[in-house]
Design a protein around this motif. Structure first.
Motif, short mmCIF file in Angstrom:
data_model
loop_
_atom_site.label_atom_id
_atom_site.label_comp_id
_atom_site.label_asym_id
_atom_site.label_seq_id
_atom_site.Cartn_x
_atom_site.Cartn_y
_atom_site.Cartn_z
N ARG A 161 35.97 49.77 46.14
CA ARG A 161 36.26 48.53 46.87
C ARG A 161 34.96 47.75 47.11
O ARG A 161 34.01 48.29 47.69
CB ARG A 161 36.95 48.85 48.19
N GLN A 209 36.62 37.20 39.16
CA GLN A 209 37.52 37.65 38.10
C GLN A 209 36.83 38.66 37.19
O GLN A 209 37.44 39.64 36.75
CB GLN A 209 37.99 36.44 37.28
N SER A 214 36.83 41.99 38.99
CA SER A 214 38.18 42.56 39.00
C SER A 214 38.53 43.17 37.65
O SER A 214 39.05 44.29 37.56
CB SER A 214 39.19 41.48 39.38
N GLN A 215 38.21 42.44 36.58
CA GLN A 215 38.52 42.95 35.24
C GLN A 215 37.66 44.16 34.88
O GLN A 215 38.05 44.96 34.02
CB GLN A 215 38.31 41.83 34.22
N TRP A 247 36.88 46.77 39.68
CA TRP A 247 36.64 46.78 41.12
C TRP A 247 37.86 46.23 41.86
O TRP A 247 38.55 45.33 41.37
CB TRP A 247 35.44 45.91 41.48
N SER A 248 38.12 46.76 43.03
CA SER A 248 39.08 46.16 43.96
C SER A 248 38.29 45.21 44.85
O SER A 248 37.45 45.65 45.63
CB SER A 248 39.77 47.23 44.80
N THR A 270 37.52 41.97 47.51
CA THR A 270 37.90 41.08 48.61
C THR A 270 36.77 40.09 48.85
O THR A 270 35.60 40.49 48.93
CB THR A 270 38.16 41.87 49.91
N ASP A 292 44.12 37.81 39.69
CA ASP A 292 44.57 39.20 39.71
C ASP A 292 43.48 40.11 40.27
O ASP A 292 42.32 40.04 39.85
CB ASP A 292 44.92 39.66 38.29
N GLY A 293 43.87 40.94 41.23
CA GLY A 293 42.94 41.92 41.79
C GLY A 293 41.94 41.36 42.78
O GLY A 293 41.03 42.08 43.20
N HIS A 298 41.39 39.55 46.51
CA HIS A 298 41.96 39.22 47.81
C HIS A 298 40.98 38.33 48.58
O HIS A 298 39.77 38.48 48.44
CB HIS A 298 42.25 40.49 48.61
#
Length: 400
Positions: free
Chosen positions: A14, A34, A37-38, A41-42, A44, A60-61, A63
Motif C-alpha cells: 500500500r 496509473q 497502480s499498473q 501497488w495499491s 491512495t 483503476d487501483g 483511491h
C-alpha cells in the motif's frame, strides 16, 4: 519487472502519495498514479478537496481521500489537519508514504511517523524559503528541514536542488537521491511537439492576436506571474531591447498573483512595449507553438517543468542560474543561462537569440532531442517506481 513483495496486510503493498492542493493532484498525478497502480501497488492519493479529482479517482487501483490543508502556516488548522492525516493513515495502514509540496510534506511526514509507517519518502520539488527574508525565511526553512530530516529518504527533483539541501545541512547526503537528470513530472512528448504544418483554430487566433502587436520574434513566458518568477526583470529587459530598436513581441501566459506586477505590465504597455497578457489559459500548448523564444527568468525553482514543455515544442529557453532552473537547460546547446535578477545578463542572452534565427532553430532541435531522451513522462514515472520499489524491497528484507 520483478513482482512486488506482499504488503503488510497480505495483499499488494500500500502506497500513499500526499500533496497539498487538489490542483496539483489533478494536474500532475494521474499518469504517475496509473503507472504505480499498473506496477502492482495499491495506491491512495491524499490532498485537499476541490474540483478536478474525478479523473484521478476513476483510475483503476487508485483511491482518493481528501483532507483540508492550508498552504500558509496556520497553527490550529495545521493541528486539525495533522490529526486527520494520522487517522487516515491508521485506517489505510500504508507500507510507504510519499509526500510532496511544502505543507503536505511537513504535516504528512509528521503524521506518517506518528502512525509508524515503515517507510516515509519526501519528494522535494523546491525550496520555498529561498526567496524569503528575515524571520519568515527562518520559519519556513525550519519547517522544510523537519520534512527532510524526519523522512527516511528524500528525492530531489534536480541536481542543484539536491546540492543545496546538502549545503544547508537539511539532510545527510546518503539519504538523498536524484533520479536521472531530474524532473518531478516529466513531459508528454506526444502532446508537446513543435508547431505543426496546419494550425489549430486556437493557435491561428493566438497568432492573429500577436500580429496585432506588430512584428518580430515572440518571447514567451508561461507560469504564475509573481516576483519569484522574475517578471520585473523580464519586463525591464524587454523594454531595454525595444527601446534600442530591436523588434520583438512579449507574451505572458499565467495568472497575476501580485497587484504590483499588474501595474508594471500596464506601465510597460503605456510606454509602447508590445505585450500580450493571457490569464486563465487551460491549454498552454498553442502558446508554446506561437513562440520563438521561451524565457523563464525565475529566482527559485525545484525543476521547472515549463522549460521541458517548451523544449519538447522545439524552443530555445533562456533561464537563470537559480536552483533547479540551471538544470533545465544545457547552456549553449538547448538554450542560455543568465545570472538571476540581472537585467543586463538577460538582455544579452535575449539579444543573442533575437539576432540569430539559426541559433534558435539549432537550440530548439537539440532541446527536443534532450527531452525525448531524458524527460519523457513514462521514463520519469518508471524511474520513480523503480526507486520506491527498491526501497520497499530493501525494507521488507531488512525486517524479515
Amino acid at each position: 519487472m520483478s513482482p512486488l513483495a506482499v504488503g503488510g496486510g497480505g495483499g499488494p503493498p500500500r502506497l500513499v502519495i500526499m500533496v497539498t492542493s487538489h490542483v496539483t493532484a489533478a494536474a500532475f498525478l494521474p499518469g504517475l498514479a496509473q503507472h504505480f497502480s499498473q506496477a502492482g501497488w495499491s495506491l491512495t492519493v491524499i490532498c485537499s478537496p476541490g474540483e478536478g479529482l474525478d479523473h484521478l479517482s476513476a483510475l483503476d487501483g487508485v483511491h482518493v481521500r481528501t483532507v483540508p490543508m492550508q498552504r500558509d502556516p496556520a497553527i490550529l488548522a495545521d493541528l486539525r489537519t495533522t490529526v486527520q492525516l494520522v487517522y487516515a493513515l491508521r485506517r489505510i495502514a500504508p507500507d510507504l508514504v510519499l509526500t510532496a509540496t511544502p505543507k503536505a510534506s511537513l504535516l504528512g511526514t509528521l503524521a506518517a511517523r506518528a502512525s509508524r509507517v515503515p517507510l516515509v519518502v519526501h519528494l522535494m520539488w523546491g525550496l520555498r524559503s529561498e526567496t524569503l527574508r528575515g524571520h519568515r525565511r527562518v520559519l519556513v526553512l525550519a519547517l522544510e528541514m523537519v520534512a527532510t530530516r524526519f523522512s527516511h529518504k528524500v528525492i530531489a527533483n534536480s541536481p542543484s536542488l539536491g546540492a543545496e539541501l546538502v549545503r544547508l545541512k537539511m539532510l545527510r547526503s546518503r539519504n538523498l537521491t536524484v533520479l536521472g537528470a531530474g524532473s518531478s513530472h516529466g513531459v508528454d512528448t506526444s502532446r508537446f511537439r513543435p508547431r505543426p504544418q496546419g494550425t489549430s483554430s486556437r493557435l491561428a487566433a493566438l497568432c492573429a492576436q500577436l500580429d496585432d502587436l506588430g512584428h518580430g520574434p515572440v518571447i514567451g513566458f508561461v507560469g504564475r506571474i509573481t516576483p519569484d518568477k522574475g517578471l520585473s526583470v523580464l519586463l525591464d529587459a524587454a523594454e531595454q531591447l525595444w527601446s534600442a530598436g530591436h523588434a520583438l513581441r512579449l507574451m505572458l501566459v499565467g495568472r497575476i498573483e501580485d497587484p504590483w506586477l499588474s501595474h508594471r505590465i500596464a506601465d510597460a504597455r503605456t510606454r509602447g512595449l508590445p505585450v500580450l497578457l493571457l490569464e486563465n489559459e487551460d491549454d498552454v500548448l498553442p502558446h508554446f507553438q506561437a513562440m520563438d523564444i521561451h524565457c523563464l527568468p525565475t529566482l527559485r525553482e525545484g525543476f521547472p517543468n515549463v522549460c521541458l514543455e517548451a523544449s519538447a515544442c522545439g524552443l530555445p529557453t533562456v533561464t537563470t542560474d537559480a536552483t533547479g532552473a540551471v538544470d533545465s537547460v544545457i547552456p549553449g546547446v538547448t538554450g542560455l543561462v543568465v545570472r538571476k535578477n540581472d537585467v543586463e545578463s538577460l538582455v544579452g542572452a535575449l539579444l543573442n537569440l533575437l539576432a540569430n534565427p539559426e541559433m534558435r532553430i539549432r537550440f530548439g532541435a537539440a532541446a527536443r532531442e534532450w527531452v525525448e531522451e531524458e524527460f519523457a513522462a513514462e521514463l520519469v514515472w518508471r524511474r520513480h517506481e523503480q526507486h520506491l520499489r527498491q526501497l520497499y524491497v530493501q525494507r521488507v528484507r531488512a525486517e524479515s
